[in-house]
Design an enzyme around this catalytic site. Structure first.
Site, PDB file in Angstrom:
ATOM      1  N   ASP A 110      -0.255   4.960   0.977  1.00 61.24           N
ATOM      2  CA  ASP A 110      -0.528   5.986   1.977  1.00 61.24           C
ATOM      3  C   ASP A 110      -0.480   5.423   3.387  1.00 61.24           C
ATOM      4  O   ASP A 110      -1.089   4.390   3.687  1.00 61.24           O
ATOM      5  CB  ASP A 110      -1.898   6.610   1.713  1.00 61.24           C
ATOM      6  CG  ASP A 110      -1.964   7.241   0.321  1.00 61.24           C
ATOM      7  OD1 ASP A 110      -1.003   7.931  -0.051  1.00 61.24           O
ATOM      8  OD2 ASP A 110      -2.961   7.009  -0.390  1.00 61.24           O
ATOM      9  N   ASP A 157       0.868  -1.164   0.000  1.00 61.55           N
ATOM     10  CA  ASP A 157       0.000   0.000   0.000  1.00 61.55           C
ATOM     11  C   ASP A 157       0.915   1.227   0.000  1.00 61.55           C
ATOM     12  O   ASP A 157       2.092   1.135   0.351  1.00 61.55           O
ATOM     13  CB  ASP A 157      -0.886  -0.038   1.251  1.00 61.55           C
ATOM     14  CG  ASP A 157      -1.730   1.205   1.417  1.00 61.55           C
ATOM     15  OD1 ASP A 157      -2.382   1.615   0.439  1.00 61.55           O
ATOM     16  OD2 ASP A 157      -1.739   1.768   2.533  1.00 61.55           O
TER      17      ASP A 157
END
Length: 217
Positions: free
Chosen positions: A9, A7
């Protein structure tokens, strides 16, 4: 070769790139300051796992509607230098380097628009990424999105499609995320790690016996 799936963020970077980019556009006078409060409310729904990503994208992409791809790319380049570079977790950089040294193929899978994720991936020297695809007409953004959104289960669907096209599998794969929204993605990989997890993911990861990492900037 194993896949190392990250991922973006609050995992590779200390912050949310979409929120930071909206703040950047406000500071540059491109977006209205009044957008920040509503965006914050939408992000609260995201962290609760109840956000309709279509609503978030429709709202935040207002600022790009009718803007040329080249102009937005120029903004993003400045944004990365000013706002993203200082936010990259040192442990994230070290983990990316570890996977490169092992010969693993790194993929960023993010629920943020491709106009932001692609340039950040390049900044991090990551070739492969999946992000929310934006509609472009006459080299201008329409403010609309297309295809399956890389959010919650959509991340898995888009990843499966990518795997098929790349002749890759998830055998021996690694996954890293901070968010309970990524439980479907982390459940799909062979070895999952949670990074500074939110409460929902922390509890789930504990039950599953997933590794828990604490990264600080």
């Amino acid at each position: 070769m194993a896949l190392a799936i990250f991922d973006l963020d609050d995992t590779l970077i200390d912050g949310d790139s979409a929120s930071l980019f909206l703040q950047f556009l406000v500071d540059e006078g491109v977006a209205e300051r009044s957008m920040l409060a509503q965006e914050a409310a939408l992000m609260r729904a995201y962290h609760q796992g109840v956000l309709r990503m279509e609503d978030y994208m429709s709202f935040t992409l207002q600022a790009l509607r009718g803007r040329s791809v080249d102009k937005v790319a120029a903004w993003v380049a400045v944004f990365i230098e000013r706002c993203i570079a200082p936010c990259v977790f040192s442990q994230a950089s070290a983990t990316l380097a570890k996977h490169r040294a092992a010969g693993d193929r790194i993929v960023i899978v993010s629920a943020t628009g491709e106009h932001i994720v692609g340039p950040i991936a390049r900044y991090l020297a990551v070739d492969d990424y999946l992000a929310i695809n934006l509609v472009v007409k006459n080299q201008q953004y329409t403010g609309e999105v297309q295809d399956v959104l890389t959010y919650q289960q959509g991340k898995v669907l888009r990843l499966q499609e990518w795997l098929h096209g790349q002749d890759e599998t998830l055998q021996g794969s690694y996954g890293y995320s901070d968010s309970g929204n990524d439980i479907p993605l982390l459940s799909a990989v062979s070895l999952a790690y949670v990074v500074n997890p939110d409460q929902r993911l922390k509890q789930y990861a504990s039950r599953q016996g997933w590794g828990c990492l604490s990264w600080k900037n």
